[in-house]
Enzyme design. Structure first.
Site, short mmCIF file in Angstrom:
data_model
loop_
_atom_site.label_atom_id
_atom_site.label_comp_id
_atom_site.label_asym_id
_atom_site.label_seq_id
_atom_site.Cartn_x
_atom_site.Cartn_y
_atom_site.Cartn_z
CB CYS A 50 -1.04 -0.01 1.11
SG CYS A 50 -0.40 -0.44 2.69
NE ARG A 52 8.00 0.16 -0.14
CZ ARG A 52 8.85 1.18 -0.06
NH1 ARG A 52 9.55 1.52 -1.09
NH2 ARG A 52 9.02 1.83 1.07
N1 LIG Z 1 -2.11 -3.45 5.49
C1 LIG Z 1 -1.43 -2.43 5.98
O1 LIG Z 1 -0.44 -2.58 6.68
C2 LIG Z 1 -1.88 -1.03 5.70
C3 LIG Z 1 -1.15 0.04 6.23
C4 LIG Z 1 -1.58 1.33 5.98
C5 LIG Z 1 -2.72 1.55 5.24
N2 LIG Z 1 -3.41 0.50 4.72
C6 LIG Z 1 -4.63 0.79 3.96
O2 LIG Z 1 -5.73 0.27 4.71
C7 LIG Z 1 -6.76 -0.18 3.81
C8 LIG Z 1 -7.09 -1.62 4.12
O3 LIG Z 1 -5.94 -2.39 3.84
P1 LIG Z 1 -5.81 -3.88 4.35
O4 LIG Z 1 -4.41 -4.27 4.12
O5 LIG Z 1 -6.38 -3.99 5.73
O6 LIG Z 1 -6.78 -4.60 3.31
P2 LIG Z 1 -7.45 -6.03 3.43
O7 LIG Z 1 -6.74 -6.85 4.42
O8 LIG Z 1 -7.64 -6.50 2.04
O9 LIG Z 1 -8.91 -5.70 4.03
C9 LIG Z 1 -9.81 -4.95 3.29
C10 LIG Z 1 -11.03 -4.56 4.14
O10 LIG Z 1 -11.88 -3.75 3.35
C11 LIG Z 1 -13.22 -4.26 3.40
N3 LIG Z 1 -13.85 -3.94 2.13
C12 LIG Z 1 -13.48 -4.37 0.89
N4 LIG Z 1 -14.26 -3.83 -0.06
C13 LIG Z 1 -15.16 -3.05 0.61
C14 LIG Z 1 -16.27 -2.25 0.18
N5 LIG Z 1 -16.59 -2.14 -1.12
N6 LIG Z 1 -16.98 -1.61 1.12
C15 LIG Z 1 -16.66 -1.71 2.41
N7 LIG Z 1 -15.65 -2.46 2.88
C16 LIG Z 1 -14.90 -3.12 1.99
C17 LIG Z 1 -13.04 -5.76 3.66
O11 LIG Z 1 -14.11 -6.35 4.35
P3 LIG Z 1 -15.45 -6.85 3.68
O12 LIG Z 1 -15.08 -7.41 2.35
O13 LIG Z 1 -16.05 -7.83 4.63
O14 LIG Z 1 -16.27 -5.63 3.59
C18 LIG Z 1 -11.86 -5.74 4.61
O15 LIG Z 1 -12.28 -5.51 5.91
C19 LIG Z 1 -6.22 0.01 2.43
O16 LIG Z 1 -6.77 1.16 1.88
C20 LIG Z 1 -4.72 0.13 2.62
O17 LIG Z 1 -4.15 0.93 1.62
C21 LIG Z 1 -3.03 -0.78 4.95
#
Ligand SMILES: NC(=O)c1ccc[n+]([C@@H]2O[C@H](COP(=O)([O-])OP(=O)(O)OC[C@H]3O[C@@H](n4cnc5c(N)ncnc54)[C@H](OP(=O)(O)O)[C@@H]3O)[C@@H](O)[C@H]2O)c1
Length: 418
Positions: A50, A52
């Site tokens: 997220c 890079r």
């Molecule tokens: N991973 C990291 O370390 C990190 C660090 C900083 C920022 N981020 C940012 O945080 C966000 C989440 O990243 P992640 O790594 O946690 O992703 P992830 O593990 O893929 O989880 C995605 C989440 O989004 C929900 N979701 C997906 N489509 C959706 C929709 N249309 N409406 C509502 N909810 C939806 C999913 O749950 P449901 O499908 O049940 O709704 C799930 O809870 C991203 O934008 C990412 O860029 C992540």
């Protein structure tokens, strides 16, 4: 021009996080296909997190324009989109960048562990696609080992503050008696679990929701929180004091109208932390009275400030990286000569076997032991004659003598023999 390692990247360092999404490769398999077909690279590895989007390639450094062109067409961008955002490193600089990556030094949260796993996944995927070869496989295997060593020797990964715990800390700093507040976490993925972990550690109660209630329930079982139904919650933020949002929804889940409506029936303010990239909270929400809002860029900035206090660890990590770069450089240079060395040994051994067979036939020798002795004798003579020059060739190449490589290639060109 000889081949070298090239790194082209768009990262949070030069581009706001919401911009990065434009540069991502949505279909990674076809991105690999395109780069190998059109960029002129012989090998490539793609890395996407997220923070890079990066390409490591092995090929001619003159191919930079073709790399940009291919990237633009794969991601559906204008070529000038790269102007402000793209960073390039070549040769030793690219090695250094990869070592910083595996050690966690280039991460938003310095020392974080996730990146090492993401790099391992990238090189494994490239291997499976046959997109990486001898050069990038060697480079990545070594960089992963160095990254692990840096982390082990400096403890850089310990005590690194995650985006999630920084978001919770900021809420704590801004809100009196956070424990008594109504807290809602939207999202049940990786980023949400970082927030949940930190809330749980502080003994703070919270609700958690995502579109599938089952997912919220299983998240709550492992990460904590009380699962609540998505539709009801998202339509009514009236009771929420602190809202953490970490989803990949491609639209604003938390809209201006919803928050405006909620705030009309509330006396107290509300704090909103949007950890999502791209954002899932409308920026305009910040203009509503009594709303305190922070997005991922701002939370990341706080993490960065916090990290500067750990500079001692960072310089210890940099010291190890600086020691490892010449080792890596020598290993990569050695790769250049290995095909020639292998070929010379092969050609000479073939000649040896041919002559050995002839001699044994002429002698009419049948005694197994004598045949073994003569065979070993010829092997030893070949080894004795050829090992020293080949080792000297390896050494010269490690020291950057590219001329010797050309000379040896010419001298040992067996194809020209009659
Ligand atoms: N991973 C990291 O370390 C990190 C660090 C900083 C920022 N981020 C940012 O945080 C966000 C989440 O990243 P992640 O790594 O946690 O992703 P992830 O593990 O893929 O989880 C995605 C989440 O989004 C929900 N979701 C997906 N489509 C959706 C929709 N249309 N409406 C509502 N909810 C939806 C999913 O749950 P449901 O499908 O049940 O709704 C799930 O809870 C991203 O934008 C990412 O860029 C992540």
């Amino acid at each position: 021009m000889t081949s070298e390692v090239i790194n082209a990247r768009v990262t949070f360092r030069k581009s706001p996080i919401h911009m990065l999404e434009r540069f991502t490769f949505r279909d990674i398999d076809s991105a690999y296909e395109s780069f190998l077909k059109h960029s002129g690279l012989q090998e490539c590895v793609l890395l996407q997190t997220c923070n890079r989007v990066e390409l490591f390639g092995f090929g001619n450094g003159e191919n930079l324009e073709r790399i940009k062109k291919t990237w633009a067409s794969v991601s559906g961008l204008e070529e000038n989109a790269f102007k402000e955002n793209l960073e390039i490193s070549q040769g030793v600089d690219a090695y250094q960048h990869l070592l910083k990556l595996t050690s966690g030094l280039d991460s938003l949260v310095v020392g974080e562990e996730q990146i090492l796993g993401q790099i391992k996944e990238s090189i494994n995927a490239a291997r499976q696609m046959r997109a990486s070869g001898n050069a990038l496989n060697t480079l990545f295997d070594k960089a992963i080992r160095v990254g692990a060593r840096v982390r082990q020797a400096t403890g850089i990964s310990k005590g690194s503050i995650s985006i999630g715990s920084m978001a919770v800390k900021l809420a704590e700093d801004n809100i009196d008696d956070l424990k008594s507040k109504k807290i809602l976490l939207i999202g049940t993925g990786e980023a949400a679990s970082l927030v949940a972990k930190s809330l749980k550690k502080r003994g703070i109660d919270f609700d958690v929701t995502s579109r599938t209630f089952e997912r919220s329930k299983s998240f709550a079982e492992t990460a904590g929180g009380n699962p609540v139904r998505f539709e009801n919650t998202i339509a009514n933020f009236k009771l929420v004091d602190v809202l953490f949002v970490a989803t990949i929804a491609p639209y604003f889940l938390v809209t201006y109208d919803r928050i405006k409506e909620a705030m009309e029936s509330r006396k107290n303010g509300m704090m909103i932390m949007d950890l999502s990239n791209p954002r899932t909270v409308d920026e305009n929400v910040a203009t509503i009275k009594k709303i305190k809002m922070m997005n991922l860029d701002q939370i990341a900035e706080m993490v960065d400030k916090n990290m500067r206090t750990r500079m001692g660890v960072v310089s210890a990590a940099e010291k190890i990286i600086n020691e490892e770069i010449p080792v890596m450089e020598a290993a990569m240079k050695r790769l250049e000569v290995e095909p020639i060395v292998k070929n010379v040994f092969k050609e000479i051994d073939q000649a040896r076997i041919k002559e050995l067979k002839k001699a044994l036939q002429m002698l009419g020798e049948k005694d197994e032991q004598k045949i073994r002795i003569i065979d070993q004798l010829t092997q030893a003579i070949v080894e004795d004659i050829i090992s020293v020059p080949m080792n000297n060739l390896r050494k010269a190449s490690e020291q950057g003598d590219s001329e010797i490589l050309k000379t040896v290639t010419k001298l040992f060109d067996y194809k020209t023999k009659e």
